[in-house]
Write an enzyme that holds these catalytic residues in place. Structure first.
Site, PDB file in Angstrom:
ATOM      1  N   LYS A 199       0.892  -1.178   0.000  1.00 46.62           N
ATOM      2  CA  LYS A 199       0.000   0.000   0.000  1.00 46.62           C
ATOM      3  C   LYS A 199       0.923   1.218   0.000  1.00 46.62           C
ATOM      4  O   LYS A 199       1.442   1.619   1.031  1.00 46.62           O
ATOM      5  CB  LYS A 199      -0.866  -0.033   1.264  1.00 46.62           C
ATOM      6  CG  LYS A 199      -2.208   0.687   1.173  1.00 46.62           C
ATOM      7  CD  LYS A 199      -2.186   2.105   0.674  1.00 46.62           C
ATOM      8  CE  LYS A 199      -1.817   3.123   1.729  1.00 46.62           C
ATOM      9  NZ  LYS A 199      -1.730   4.501   1.179  1.00 46.62           N
ATOM     10  N   GLU A 206       9.596   1.957  10.827  1.00 47.07           N
ATOM     11  CA  GLU A 206      10.644   2.973  10.697  1.00 47.07           C
ATOM     12  C   GLU A 206       9.944   4.315  10.668  1.00 47.07           C
ATOM     13  O   GLU A 206       9.069   4.538   9.829  1.00 47.07           O
ATOM     14  CB  GLU A 206      11.449   2.768   9.415  1.00 47.07           C
ATOM     15  CG  GLU A 206      12.414   1.607   9.476  1.00 47.07           C
ATOM     16  CD  GLU A 206      13.408   1.691  10.623  1.00 47.07           C
ATOM     17  OE1 GLU A 206      13.734   2.821  11.063  1.00 47.07           O
ATOM     18  OE2 GLU A 206      13.834   0.629  11.094  1.00 47.07           O
ATOM     19  N   CYS A 236      13.912  11.052   6.388  1.00 42.95           N
ATOM     20  CA  CYS A 236      13.891  10.793   7.837  1.00 42.95           C
ATOM     21  C   CYS A 236      15.284  10.947   8.417  1.00 42.95           C
ATOM     22  O   CYS A 236      15.435  11.215   9.599  1.00 42.95           O
ATOM     23  CB  CYS A 236      13.341   9.413   8.105  1.00 42.95           C
ATOM     24  SG  CYS A 236      14.144   8.164   7.125  1.00 42.95           S
ATOM     25  N   GLU A 280      10.131  16.966  14.682  1.00 43.51           N
ATOM     26  CA  GLU A 280      10.490  16.721  13.285  1.00 43.51           C
ATOM     27  C   GLU A 280       9.735  17.693  12.381  1.00 43.51           C
ATOM     28  O   GLU A 280       8.516  17.795  12.469  1.00 43.51           O
ATOM     29  CB  GLU A 280      10.149  15.288  12.902  1.00 43.51           C
ATOM     30  CG  GLU A 280      10.645  14.943  11.528  1.00 43.51           C
ATOM     31  CD  GLU A 280      10.375  13.502  11.165  1.00 43.51           C
ATOM     32  OE1 GLU A 280       9.229  13.061  11.329  1.00 43.51           O
ATOM     33  OE2 GLU A 280      11.315  12.819  10.714  1.00 43.51           O
TER      34      GLU A 280
HETATM   35  P1  NDP Z   1       2.179   8.688   7.162  1.00 43.75           P
HETATM   36  O1  NDP Z   1       2.492   7.929   8.383  1.00 43.75           O
HETATM   37  O2  NDP Z   1       0.997   9.572   7.155  1.00 43.75           O
HETATM   38  O3  NDP Z   1       1.976   7.700   5.922  1.00 43.75           O
HETATM   39  C1  NDP Z   1       2.791   6.586   5.685  1.00 43.75           C
HETATM   40  C2  NDP Z   1       1.962   5.508   5.022  1.00 43.75           C
HETATM   41  O4  NDP Z   1       0.964   5.055   5.940  1.00 43.75           O
HETATM   42  C3  NDP Z   1       1.213   5.994   3.782  1.00 43.75           C
HETATM   43  O5  NDP Z   1       1.118   4.952   2.843  1.00 43.75           O
HETATM   44  C4  NDP Z   1      -0.174   6.296   4.352  1.00 43.75           C
HETATM   45  O6  NDP Z   1      -1.196   6.269   3.405  1.00 43.75           O
HETATM   46  C5  NDP Z   1      -0.316   5.150   5.334  1.00 43.75           C
HETATM   47  N1  NDP Z   1      -1.338   5.358   6.349  1.00 43.75           N
HETATM   48  C6  NDP Z   1      -1.966   6.516   6.705  1.00 43.75           C
HETATM   49  N2  NDP Z   1      -2.865   6.259   7.691  1.00 43.75           N
HETATM   50  C7  NDP Z   1      -2.803   4.931   7.955  1.00 43.75           C
HETATM   51  C8  NDP Z   1      -3.468   4.062   8.869  1.00 43.75           C
HETATM   52  N3  NDP Z   1      -4.386   4.504   9.720  1.00 43.75           N
HETATM   53  N4  NDP Z   1      -3.143   2.749   8.872  1.00 43.75           N
HETATM   54  C9  NDP Z   1      -2.203   2.281   8.023  1.00 43.75           C
HETATM   55  N5  NDP Z   1      -1.552   3.039   7.124  1.00 43.75           N
HETATM   56  C10 NDP Z   1      -1.835   4.354   7.099  1.00 43.75           C
HETATM   57  O7  NDP Z   1       3.500   9.460   6.808  1.00 43.75           O
HETATM   58  P2  NDP Z   1       3.877  10.244   5.469  1.00 43.75           P
HETATM   59  O8  NDP Z   1       3.802   9.351   4.299  1.00 43.75           O
HETATM   60  O9  NDP Z   1       3.027  11.465   5.444  1.00 43.75           O
HETATM   61  O10 NDP Z   1       5.443  10.555   5.679  1.00 43.75           O
HETATM   62  C11 NDP Z   1       5.872  11.599   6.472  1.00 43.75           C
HETATM   63  C12 NDP Z   1       6.368  11.111   7.814  1.00 43.75           C
HETATM   64  O11 NDP Z   1       6.958   9.820   7.732  1.00 43.75           O
HETATM   65  C13 NDP Z   1       7.422  12.019   8.293  1.00 43.75           C
HETATM   66  O12 NDP Z   1       6.896  12.744   9.354  1.00 43.75           O
HETATM   67  C14 NDP Z   1       8.574  11.144   8.744  1.00 43.75           C
HETATM   68  O13 NDP Z   1       8.682  11.257  10.124  1.00 43.75           O
HETATM   69  C15 NDP Z   1       8.179   9.752   8.458  1.00 43.75           C
HETATM   70  N6  NDP Z   1       9.170   9.020   7.635  1.00 43.75           N
HETATM   71  C16 NDP Z   1      10.087   8.185   8.234  1.00 43.75           C
HETATM   72  C17 NDP Z   1      11.014   7.483   7.512  1.00 43.75           C
HETATM   73  C18 NDP Z   1      11.974   6.532   8.151  1.00 43.75           C
HETATM   74  O14 NDP Z   1      12.608   5.744   7.451  1.00 43.75           O
HETATM   75  N7  NDP Z   1      12.152   6.535   9.456  1.00 43.75           N
HETATM   76  C19 NDP Z   1      11.071   7.633   6.053  1.00 43.75           C
HETATM   77  C20 NDP Z   1      10.062   8.493   5.531  1.00 43.75           C
HETATM   78  C21 NDP Z   1       9.166   9.147   6.292  1.00 43.75           C
HETATM   79  P3  NDP Z   1      -1.735   7.662   2.771  1.00 43.75           P
HETATM   80  O15 NDP Z   1      -0.584   8.238   2.040  1.00 43.75           O
HETATM   81  O16 NDP Z   1      -2.830   7.202   1.885  1.00 43.75           O
HETATM   82  O17 NDP Z   1      -2.191   8.510   3.920  1.00 43.75           O
END
Ligand code: NDP
Length: 497
Positions: free
Chosen positions: A184, A259, A293, A394
């Site tokens: 997803k 992560e 990140c 962050e």
């Molecule tokens: P999100 O946590 O909002 O989204 C990550 C994924 O989870 C997307 O595919 C999203 O779908 C999905 N998602 C959203 N809501 C749910 C739910 N209730 N249950 C399961 N899956 C869900 O983060 P972002 O994509 O907006 O990324 C930004 C954040 O991610 C940053 O703040 C950063 O901290 C973190 N990040 C960390 C990384 C790491 O390696 N540590 C790397 C990259 C980002 P949808 O897009 O459809 O909402």
């Protein structure tokens, strides 16, 4: 239902990839994906799915699992290696798509696709390597050994910032160890993930082994993690969503891997090469508009050199090329969305409101080519207190807080005084200072005279504290999450008990 041009989906929309075929979402909905460098441009459309589609994908993955797990590792390896070759042959085209879909400068987009190629080749190699160990038994003539077995259907939930590399650094090890996958991807970047599905299909991956369902995580996430046939979930994204997923997975007793965020520090000691440190800190903080990140969001600098170091950083930041992502000379492009830009600007306002002294940036660039995209000026705040919000939370944007420290000991203490623990850098020529820092810093990825961002794919990736659920991705470490251990004792028939 196969997708047909001119019916419910447009020419741009492929639909979901389920059971080896492109299928429309159960409710026939699609959503446009716009270019964050120029929101007038629709890059493509992706299915807007519902839990019904998740169910279909998980069932397809479950059906494909028995045959895929029994396939010898070297046979699985051939498919991954071929996918790597095919992705390499499409590198330029996929990088363009990634850059337009998501706003990553084209040079970095190419590097990300190359990383995807390397991941596929690296994990193809894993199909040929030994897994498990032989252990001496206390019983005579008895074999005691372990086998590494796949888990089953693995849910892969990924963010928008590395829309090709993160899906592949999760899916490639999942697949090589014999699992099947339902991916997803993030709503902001589904098209690159669909390009990955195309590559796997062309490489001959059997139907159902790798599936992609696009659409809103808020509606699909729970359906995926709670699905009885899903045996593990690997997630990268925000802490809020990650901890929610952890709760669901723990309640079901399935494996999970998270992560999440970072607040990564670069410590600059008085004896550092200040030009090298300034170049690397600017790169870590500003490339890809700070949306990594592992981006550098704090520079903690010895008081005796902080004025010179800050001047060097500010001078470099003033000269950075902020451009549409597909421009070859873009150092940083836009941020990914209006919501992300609002969040970054709200932190910049907090900084301007007394948490720091604005030295450069601090707003939105105006005029052509900026007005149609989500651009933010690269911003530096010197003189920030370690407990200020912009030094603790962050931001995920091109914003650097510069914090003074008396000495190396205080710098490490400040670096550790955040909830996250993903990555850190130290700039010094002092061997003992470096050794002490390596020992005392509370992060999963430690750098000396190098950038906080990025880790080579053959090495473990992950964080301490709130940055991860403590398992590691990439390299050989991935085997720990994507397999389970079976311990086998084999004694001769007719032996004495
Ligand atoms: P999100 O946590 O909002 O989204 C990550 C994924 O989870 C997307 O595919 C999203 O779908 C999905 N998602 C959203 N809501 C749910 C739910 N209730 N249950 C399961 N899956 C869900 O983060 P972002 O994509 O907006 O990324 C930004 C954040 O991610 C940053 O703040 C950063 O901290 C973190 N990040 C960390 C990384 C790491 O390696 N540590 C790397 C990259 C980002 P949808 O897009 O459809 O909402």
């Amino acid at each position: 239902m196969p997708v047909k041009e001119g019916t419910h989906l447009t020419m741009n929309a492929k639909g979901n990839f389920i059971g080896g075929a492109w299928v429309a979402a159960a409710q026939n909905e699609v959503r446009a994906v716009r270019n964050p460098s120029n929101t007038d441009e629709v890059v493509g459309e992706a299915a807007w799915s519902s839990p019904e589609d998740i169910d279909a994908a998980v069932r397809a993955a479950q059906e494909a699992f028995p045959a895929w797990r029994r396939l010898p590792g070297p046979a699985r390896a051939r498919v991954l290696a071929k996918a790597g070759d095919l992705l390499a042959s499409r590198l330029g085209e996929v990088a363009q798509l990634l850059s337009r879909e998501q706003g990553k400068p084209i040079g970095e987009a190419r590097a990300e696709v190359q990383r995807g190629v390397d991941l596929l080749h690296y994990y193809a190699g894993e199909g040929w390597r030994s897994a498990g160990e032989v252990i001496p038994s206390v019983a005579p003539d008895t074999f005691l050994f372990t086998m590494r077995e796949p888990l089953g259907v693995v849910a892969v939930i990924t963010p928008w910032n590395f829309p090709l590399a993160i899906p592949l650094w999760k899916a490639a090890p999942a697949l090589i160890y014999g699992n099947t996958v339902v991916l997803k991807p993030a709503t902001a970047s589904p098209l690159t993930a669909l390009a990955v599905a195309e590559v796997f299909a062309e490489a001959g991956l059997p139907p159902g082994v790798f599936n992609v369902v696009t659409g809103p995580g808020s509606a699909l996430g729970d359906a995926l993690v709670k699905h009885p046939q899903v045996k593990a979930v690997t997630f990268t994204g925000s802490n809020a969503v990650g901890t929610h997923i952890a709760g669901l997975a723990a309640a079901r007793g399935i494996k999970y891997q998270l992560e999440m965020g970072g607040k990564n520090a670069a410590i600059v000691l008085a004896d550092a090469d200040l030009d090298q440190a300034a170049d690397i800190v600017v790169s870590g903080a500003m490339r890809f508009a700070g949306q990594k990140c592992t981006a550098t969001s704090r520079a903690i600098v010895a008081e005796s050199v902080i004025a010179t170091f800050t001047e060097k950083v500010v001078e470099r930041v003033r000269g950075l090329a902020v451009r549409p992502a597909t421009d070859e000379d873009a150092y940083l492009g836009p941020v990914v969305s209006a919501a992300q830009r609002e969040q970054i600007l709200s932190y910049i306002d907090v900084g301007k409101g007394g948490e720091g002294r604005l030295a450069v940036g601090g707003g939105v660039p105006r005029g052509e080519p900026y007005d149609r995209g989500y651009f933010v000026e690269p911003t530096v705040f010197p003189d920030v207190r370690p407990d200020a919000r912009i030094a603790q939370e962050e931001i995920f944007g091109p914003v650097l807080a510069v914090i003074p420290a008396k000495d190396a000991g205080e710098a490490i203490e400040i670096a550790n005084r955040v909830e996250y623990g993903l990555s850190a850098s130290l700039f010094t020529r002092d061997l003992n200072a470096a050794m002490n820092y390596i020992r005392e810093i509370e992060v999963g990825m430690v750098r000396v005279n190098a950038e906080t961002a990025g880790v080579e794919l053959q090495a473990p990736f992950g964080g301490y504290k709130a940055s991860s659920s403590h398992s590691r991705e990439q390299g050989r470490a991935a085997i720990e999450f994507f397999t389970q251990i079976k311990t086998v004792t084999m004694a001769p028939a007719g032996g004495k008990h």
